[in-house]
Design a protein around this motif. Structure first.
Motif, PDB file in Angstrom:
ATOM      1  N   THR A  53      -7.998 -10.816  -4.075  1.00 54.91           N
ATOM      2  CA  THR A  53      -8.291 -10.534  -2.657  1.00 54.91           C
ATOM      3  C   THR A  53      -9.377 -11.422  -2.059  1.00 54.91           C
ATOM      4  OG1 THR A  53      -9.995  -8.889  -3.173  1.00 54.91           O
ATOM      5  CG2 THR A  53      -7.703  -8.110  -3.085  1.00 54.91           C
ATOM      6  N   GLN A  70      -8.020  -2.926  -0.801  1.00 56.05           N
ATOM      7  CA  GLN A  70      -6.990  -3.561  -1.625  1.00 56.05           C
ATOM      8  C   GLN A  70      -7.439  -3.820  -3.065  1.00 56.05           C
ATOM      9  OE1 GLN A  70      -6.168  -7.038   0.759  1.00 56.05           O
ATOM     10  NE2 GLN A  70      -4.688  -5.928   2.041  1.00 56.05           N
ATOM     11  N   MET A 107      -4.366   1.036   1.155  1.00 57.51           N
ATOM     12  CA  MET A 107      -4.437  -0.418   1.028  1.00 57.51           C
ATOM     13  C   MET A 107      -3.864  -1.155   2.236  1.00 57.51           C
ATOM     14  SD  MET A 107      -3.481  -0.848  -3.018  1.00 57.51           S
ATOM     15  CE  MET A 107      -4.446   0.046  -4.248  1.00 57.51           C
ATOM     16  N   SER A 108      -2.741  -0.667   2.734  1.00 60.80           N
ATOM     17  CA  SER A 108      -2.094  -1.375   3.845  1.00 60.80           C
ATOM     18  C   SER A 108      -2.709  -1.034   5.195  1.00 60.80           C
ATOM     19  CB  SER A 108      -0.595  -1.048   3.866  1.00 60.80           C
ATOM     20  OG  SER A 108       0.023  -1.440   2.667  1.00 60.80           O
ATOM     21  N   ASN A 109      -2.981   0.238   5.410  1.00 62.49           N
ATOM     22  CA  ASN A 109      -3.472   0.672   6.719  1.00 62.49           C
ATOM     23  C   ASN A 109      -4.985   0.630   6.840  1.00 62.49           C
ATOM     24  OD1 ASN A 109      -0.784   1.186   7.274  1.00 62.49           O
ATOM     25  ND2 ASN A 109      -0.926   3.374   6.868  1.00 62.49           N
ATOM     26  N   ASN A 126      -1.740   5.519  -1.745  1.00 66.72           N
ATOM     27  CA  ASN A 126      -2.331   4.204  -1.966  1.00 66.72           C
ATOM     28  C   ASN A 126      -1.835   3.180  -0.954  1.00 66.72           C
ATOM     29  OD1 ASN A 126      -3.767   5.197  -4.100  1.00 66.72           O
ATOM     30  ND2 ASN A 126      -2.472   4.305  -5.683  1.00 66.72           N
ATOM     31  N   LYS A 127      -0.591   3.351  -0.508  1.00 63.54           N
ATOM     32  CA  LYS A 127      -0.086   2.424   0.505  1.00 63.54           C
ATOM     33  C   LYS A 127      -0.857   2.596   1.806  1.00 63.54           C
ATOM     34  CE  LYS A 127       4.078   0.551   2.578  1.00 63.54           C
ATOM     35  NZ  LYS A 127       5.541   0.480   2.524  1.00 63.54           N
ATOM     36  N   ASP A 137       9.219   1.930   7.119  1.00 63.97           N
ATOM     37  CA  ASP A 137       9.435   0.613   6.533  1.00 63.97           C
ATOM     38  C   ASP A 137      10.850   0.143   6.858  1.00 63.97           C
ATOM     39  OD1 ASP A 137       6.932   0.601   5.457  1.00 63.97           O
ATOM     40  OD2 ASP A 137       7.560   1.265   3.457  1.00 63.97           O
ATOM     41  N   GLY A 159      -7.055  -1.124   4.553  1.00 62.18           N
ATOM     42  CA  GLY A 159      -7.594  -2.396   4.078  1.00 62.18           C
ATOM     43  C   GLY A 159      -8.331  -2.358   2.758  1.00 62.18           C
ATOM     44  N   GLY A 193       9.367   5.678   2.160  1.00 63.23           N
ATOM     45  CA  GLY A 193       8.759   4.634   2.982  1.00 63.23           C
ATOM     46  C   GLY A 193       9.483   4.451   4.297  1.00 63.23           C
TER      47      GLY A 193
END
Length: 338
Positions: free
Chosen positions: A209, A39, A33-35, A29-30, A273, A37, A267
């Motif tokens: 969002t 969200q 959502m982060s890479n 999910n990271k 991270d 987009g 991470g």
């Protein structure tokens, strides 16, 4: 002895499945959502539950487990409560800083202990409470950064804590009192959880969002990650009910903080991270707290077994504080898949 060993093996398997699937879905999910987009977390969770229900329905048709009727009112309210708690946790994350959100998650353990003590008459020894304090201190050091308070965010966090604690206590209570397995309870309640999140998810996500999930442009790679996330979620949802049913809500929360430490480590290793000495110290303290929790609970369990066997040879009374790697065989364990 064989039954006890088999049950303990089942508990270990449930714990491993919970940790492995939860860490995997966080990483998936990271990336999503982060890479990439995407969200829309609440709507994604509703899809998770829909896929979980469909998977369990197929398993039911293939006779992997038997459906057991549960009173409609009970399963409806239980499913709605769990769906609301997920939505409130996502809203809490949206309206609060990361640090305050982590504090919200940390508050779930002491509040669960309080509720079980006041309303269920469960007893937690001073050693157990001490080990939980060490655990919470370590996770707090490792994960909590800033603490920015606001009125709306604080109210949402309080509601999220209450609904999450009650939902997890009910998960354990319903399985034991109605003698249903984790699979049977999840199969009955998943449609209601999915429905409440599917109806409210797009609104919640748009508030957080400022984007519409249905107007989003879905590329093949995003669809692939969504599908992967939904498949992993089947194991996450199943193992959640399994762990809470076989152990206790408090043990499940302790396991959740182990996942937090693992996610921080993965991470740093896989996603590069930022990782500081504070993270390392916090994780080490948390591991000490988890070790003490399991050790003290194991000793309490053995002591209780000796007393119960000497008093009632045919029965072993269930212990309220279940350790991470040791538990008691109970009725619903015989209905479980593990």
């Amino acid at each position: 002895m064989g039954e006890m060993s088999g049950f303990q093996l089942g508990v270990v398997g449930a714990l491993f499945l919970s940790v492995a699937s939860s860490v995997s879905i966080v990483i998936c999910n990271k990336a999503l959502m982060s890479n990439l987009g995407f969200q829309f977390a609440t709507t994604l969770t509703s899809w998770h539950l829909m896929v979980t229900y469909c998977s369990l329905h197929v398993a039911l048709r293939l006779n992997f487990f038997e459906s057991k009727p549960i009173e409609m009112k009970t399963v409806f309210l239980f499913g709605i409560l769990n769906g609301i708690s997920i939505g409130l946790l996502n809203l809490s994350l949206g309206f609060n800083s990361i640090g305050f959100y982590q504090m919200t998650k940390l508050a779930i353990i002491p509040f669960t202990v309080l509720l079980e003590t006041l309303f269920l008459g469960k007893q937690f020894s001073q050693k157990i409470k001490f080990s939980l304090s060490i655990l919470l201190l370590g996770v707090g050091i490792a994960s909590v950064t800033d603490l920015q308070l606001n009125f709306v965010g604080t109210i949402l966090s309080l509601l999220a804590i209450v609904t999450t604690c009650v939902g997890q206590i009910l998960t354990n209570t319903i399985q034991k009192r109605l003698n249903v397995s984790s699979t049977q309870l999840l199969y009955q309640s998943a449609p209601y959880q999915a429905a409440i999140l599917f109806l409210t998810g797009p609104f919640v996500d748009q508030c957080l969002t400022k984007r519409n999930v249905f107007a989003y442009k879905y590329s093949p790679i995003i669809l692939g990650f969504i599908l992967l996330s939904c498949l992993i979620a089947v194991f996450v949802n199943f193992s959640t009910f399994l762990v809470i049913g076989k152990t206790s809500p408090v043990t499940y929360q302790v396991l959740g903080h182990l996942k937090t430490c693992l996610v921080l480590g993965f991470g740093y290793t896989l996603l590069h991270d930022p990782f500081t000495s504070r993270n390392i110290i916090g994780i080490l303290i948390a591991i000490v707290g988890m070790g003490l929790y399991s050790y003290f609970c194991t000793n309490d369990t053995k002591r209780k077994q000796i007393v119960d066997v000497s008093s009632f040879p045919s029965q072993i009374k269930e212990r309220d504080t279940t350790p991470l790697l040791t538990s008691h065989p109970d009725k619903e364990s015989k209905n479980s898949l593990v």
